[in-house]
Design a protein around this motif. Sequence first.
Motif, PDB file in Angstrom:
ATOM      1  N   ILE A  84      -0.983  18.733  20.213  1.00 51.84           N
ATOM      2  CA  ILE A  84      -2.638  18.216  20.042  1.00 51.84           C
ATOM      3  C   ILE A  84      -2.708  17.555  18.606  1.00 51.84           C
ATOM      4  O   ILE A  84      -3.285  16.703  18.324  1.00 51.84           O
ATOM      5  CB  ILE A  84      -3.425  19.365  20.123  1.00 51.84           C
ATOM      6  CG1 ILE A  84      -3.941  20.179  21.660  1.00 51.84           C
ATOM      7  CG2 ILE A  84      -4.870  18.915  19.349  1.00 51.84           C
ATOM      8  CD1 ILE A  84      -4.515  21.264  21.658  1.00 51.84           C
ATOM      9  N   LYS A  85      -1.829  18.215  17.688  1.00 51.46           N
ATOM     10  CA  LYS A  85      -2.187  17.516  16.137  1.00 51.46           C
ATOM     11  C   LYS A  85      -1.367  16.149  16.151  1.00 51.46           C
ATOM     12  O   LYS A  85      -1.654  15.128  15.723  1.00 51.46           O
ATOM     13  CB  LYS A  85      -1.424  18.417  15.246  1.00 51.46           C
ATOM     14  CG  LYS A  85      -2.230  19.676  14.728  1.00 51.46           C
ATOM     15  CD  LYS A  85      -1.580  20.382  13.877  1.00 51.46           C
ATOM     16  CE  LYS A  85      -2.329  21.794  13.483  1.00 51.46           C
ATOM     17  NZ  LYS A  85      -2.002  22.289  12.443  1.00 51.46           N
ATOM     18  N   ASN A 392      11.145  13.799   6.327  1.00 50.84           N
ATOM     19  CA  ASN A 392      12.318  13.933   7.376  1.00 50.84           C
ATOM     20  C   ASN A 392      12.208  15.026   8.430  1.00 50.84           C
ATOM     21  O   ASN A 392      13.146  15.039   9.234  1.00 50.84           O
ATOM     22  CB  ASN A 392      13.639  14.269   6.557  1.00 50.84           C
ATOM     23  CG  ASN A 392      13.851  13.163   5.625  1.00 50.84           C
ATOM     24  OD1 ASN A 392      13.836  12.028   5.488  1.00 50.84           O
ATOM     25  ND2 ASN A 392      14.318  13.896   4.223  1.00 50.84           N
ATOM     26  N   ARG A 393      11.022  15.311   8.568  1.00 48.70           N
ATOM     27  CA  ARG A 393      10.806  16.519   9.593  1.00 48.70           C
ATOM     28  C   ARG A 393       9.142  16.294  10.081  1.00 48.70           C
ATOM     29  O   ARG A 393       8.356  15.964   9.229  1.00 48.70           O
ATOM     30  CB  ARG A 393      11.145  17.762   9.249  1.00 48.70           C
ATOM     31  CG  ARG A 393      12.712  17.911   9.333  1.00 48.70           C
ATOM     32  CD  ARG A 393      12.732  19.605   8.794  1.00 48.70           C
ATOM     33  NE  ARG A 393      12.043  20.433  10.183  1.00 48.70           N
ATOM     34  CZ  ARG A 393      12.232  21.814  10.239  1.00 48.70           C
ATOM     35  NH1 ARG A 393      12.771  22.365   8.918  1.00 48.70           N
ATOM     36  NH2 ARG A 393      11.624  22.445  11.136  1.00 48.70           N
ATOM     37  N   ILE A 394       8.990  16.605  11.479  1.00 50.70           N
ATOM     38  CA  ILE A 394       7.515  16.603  11.834  1.00 50.70           C
ATOM     39  C   ILE A 394       6.874  17.905  11.467  1.00 50.70           C
ATOM     40  O   ILE A 394       7.474  18.974  11.358  1.00 50.70           O
ATOM     41  CB  ILE A 394       7.660  16.358  13.374  1.00 50.70           C
ATOM     42  CG1 ILE A 394       8.247  15.033  13.832  1.00 50.70           C
ATOM     43  CG2 ILE A 394       6.274  16.799  13.919  1.00 50.70           C
ATOM     44  CD1 ILE A 394       8.147  14.673  15.348  1.00 50.70           C
ATOM     45  N   GLY A 395       5.656  17.829  11.083  1.00 52.73           N
ATOM     46  CA  GLY A 395       4.875  18.883  10.875  1.00 52.73           C
ATOM     47  C   GLY A 395       4.751  19.322   9.344  1.00 52.73           C
ATOM     48  O   GLY A 395       5.190  18.296   8.478  1.00 52.73           O
ATOM     49  N   GLY A 396       4.361  20.708   8.843  1.00 58.15           N
ATOM     50  CA  GLY A 396       4.352  20.810   7.539  1.00 58.15           C
ATOM     51  C   GLY A 396       3.197  19.922   6.898  1.00 58.15           C
ATOM     52  O   GLY A 396       2.433  19.196   7.596  1.00 58.15           O
ATOM     53  N   GLY A 397       3.300  20.102   5.335  1.00 61.37           N
ATOM     54  CA  GLY A 397       2.610  18.974   4.594  1.00 61.37           C
ATOM     55  C   GLY A 397       1.353  19.746   3.756  1.00 61.37           C
ATOM     56  O   GLY A 397       0.858  20.938   4.404  1.00 61.37           O
ATOM     57  N   VAL A 398       0.804  19.392   2.738  1.00 58.19           N
ATOM     58  CA  VAL A 398      -0.374  19.770   2.064  1.00 58.19           C
ATOM     59  C   VAL A 398      -1.133  18.865   1.628  1.00 58.19           C
ATOM     60  O   VAL A 398      -0.618  17.652   1.293  1.00 58.19           O
ATOM     61  CB  VAL A 398       0.108  20.822   0.770  1.00 58.19           C
ATOM     62  CG1 VAL A 398      -1.107  21.356   0.124  1.00 58.19           C
ATOM     63  CG2 VAL A 398       0.882  21.934   1.307  1.00 58.19           C
ATOM     64  N   ALA A 399      -2.521  19.132   1.972  1.00 63.00           N
ATOM     65  CA  ALA A 399      -3.362  18.042   1.404  1.00 63.00           C
ATOM     66  C   ALA A 399      -4.603  18.891   0.609  1.00 63.00           C
ATOM     67  O   ALA A 399      -5.207  19.864   1.139  1.00 63.00           O
ATOM     68  CB  ALA A 399      -4.237  17.170   2.537  1.00 63.00           C
ATOM     69  N   ILE A 400      -5.054  18.173  -0.567  1.00 66.30           N
ATOM     70  CA  ILE A 400      -6.181  18.873  -1.111  1.00 66.30           C
ATOM     71  C   ILE A 400      -7.256  17.898  -1.449  1.00 66.30           C
ATOM     72  O   ILE A 400      -6.995  16.864  -2.180  1.00 66.30           O
ATOM     73  CB  ILE A 400      -5.628  19.375  -2.485  1.00 66.30           C
ATOM     74  CG1 ILE A 400      -4.498  20.641  -2.078  1.00 66.30           C
ATOM     75  CG2 ILE A 400      -6.979  19.971  -3.389  1.00 66.30           C
ATOM     76  CD1 ILE A 400      -3.938  21.168  -3.409  1.00 66.30           C
ATOM     77  N   TYR A 401      -8.422  18.393  -1.043  1.00 62.75           N
ATOM     78  CA  TYR A 401      -9.689  17.515  -1.509  1.00 62.75           C
ATOM     79  C   TYR A 401     -10.558  17.886  -2.548  1.00 62.75           C
ATOM     80  O   TYR A 401     -10.580  19.005  -2.681  1.00 62.75           O
ATOM     81  CB  TYR A 401     -10.538  17.154  -0.142  1.00 62.75           C
ATOM     82  CG  TYR A 401     -10.212  16.633   1.030  1.00 62.75           C
ATOM     83  CD1 TYR A 401     -10.519  15.297   0.863  1.00 62.75           C
ATOM     84  CD2 TYR A 401      -9.102  17.019   1.679  1.00 62.75           C
ATOM     85  CE1 TYR A 401      -9.852  14.291   2.051  1.00 62.75           C
ATOM     86  CE2 TYR A 401      -8.586  16.272   2.951  1.00 62.75           C
ATOM     87  CZ  TYR A 401      -9.012  14.976   2.972  1.00 62.75           C
ATOM     88  OH  TYR A 401      -8.445  14.221   3.881  1.00 62.75           O
ATOM     89  N   VAL A 402     -10.867  17.078  -3.734  1.00 61.60           N
ATOM     90  CA  VAL A 402     -11.680  17.500  -4.758  1.00 61.60           C
ATOM     91  C   VAL A 402     -13.011  16.757  -4.740  1.00 61.60           C
ATOM     92  O   VAL A 402     -12.900  15.453  -4.554  1.00 61.60           O
ATOM     93  CB  VAL A 402     -10.976  17.422  -6.134  1.00 61.60           C
ATOM     94  CG1 VAL A 402     -11.832  17.888  -7.277  1.00 61.60           C
ATOM     95  CG2 VAL A 402      -9.639  18.240  -5.957  1.00 61.60           C
TER      96      VAL A 402
END
Length: 461
Positions: A84-85, A392-402
């Motif tokens: 789904i993602k 180099n890989r699918i998935g993971g990650g971080v995002a920050i909104y301010v």
Amino acid sequence: MLHILLTIFGLIIALIFLTKGTKRTLKGLRIPGPTGIPVFGSLFSVNIENTHEKFSDFARIYGDICQVKLFNYNVVLLNSEVLIKATSAQIYKEYLNDRSETFYGEKVLFGSQSTAFYKNGYCTVHDNLRKGFAKAAYLFGPSFERNILDQIENDLAKKIEVCNGEEFEFTSKLQLSLTKMLAFALTGKIYNDDDNDLAVFREYTDMESYSPGEIRGFVDYYLERQRADMENGEEIFFTDERIICQILELSASVMLTTWGTIVNTFFLLVNFPIYQDMIFEQLDRIFGRKGDIKYSDKTKCPILEAVEMEVHRYLTGFPLLLPRKNSTHLEFEGYDLPKDSISLKPKIEILEVESQSYDILVFTETWLNMSVVSADLLLPNFQPPFRCDRMNRIGGGVAIYVREGIIASERVDLAITGLGALWFELIVNKRKIILGGIYRPPDSNNNHWLLLEQSIDQPVV
């Protein structure tokens, strides 16, 4: 009699060739699914009453992805969070956003000019329709929430209390309450019970009640956008037809979707009093008998949220949830996805509205990569996101909104190779505050925990 049978047989053969179409080259693995019968597929085994059960069965049998033939429709079921993602990834965004043409959209919504029914889902028009709704919701969201709480406490609840334990027809009282909330959302005005539905709907569609510069509700916001385009000599985006479409769409979401969900929730609670007791105990423990409850408090009530999510899962009023269709034959995550297959895609406008109660948003499992530009991830009233994409890989990650107006800068000096960690520095009341977001993969080994400890120790030192 014979000629009738031959005619029917000939029509069936013709339908088989029409629905089978030309042979295509597969672009990936063939998506598994029930075989069904020629021409009709699984049309006679899947219906509006058993959709959730059948689709759940297919998920258990065929796994993360499967396809179901319903006459000439190819319905692709995405049964895992991972897939789904993946539909929102940049490489698929252009192809998995379109809508199928519907009679209602074409004949009632002026050629599918509403947000939900607009046929081209990857274009500037659809993007502006979606963002327009999100901005209108944000402009008077707090007052709308206060009115809803007031309706529940001082209107609906008191009408139920006066019944004094006697039997009463609940759905009509709920429908009237929702109608008043809808009227407030559209006009900014609170109506009395003696205002019949016709008067309410006549007034909120009356363009003459609009006063330039005064935004009381959704309708005024759209008219204000229309006036601005006219004064600037630009092409009018929110035409009268599109404004009417937004009104009809909002009305349907309140009076059909919301009403149906709430009615089904009460139906569940009446039949399973154990859940009534569990929810009441949780609300009483967290808020007390006189405590004020806001929409943002939902995360404090996991039992209530779990019950409501189950109602959404089993509610079959709209089993396919206005699904998307792909505009071309393509490869999707290793699978062959035929042209015009029906698929699903998450909606970011929900996030745009819900995020306005917060100043800082931290997300993990973003699934972002270099192909996704930050310009496509902007939220109203927030700075562009700080990102730590998994390479180099699918998935993971971080995002920050301010939120805009807050001084923030990324602390790249605190980054550690091999760890999905994102640190940034805030200045609040002349004081520096360091915040961060960290993604921990489910298959992490001991080395990852050592890196995590090192990452956390750095800002402290």
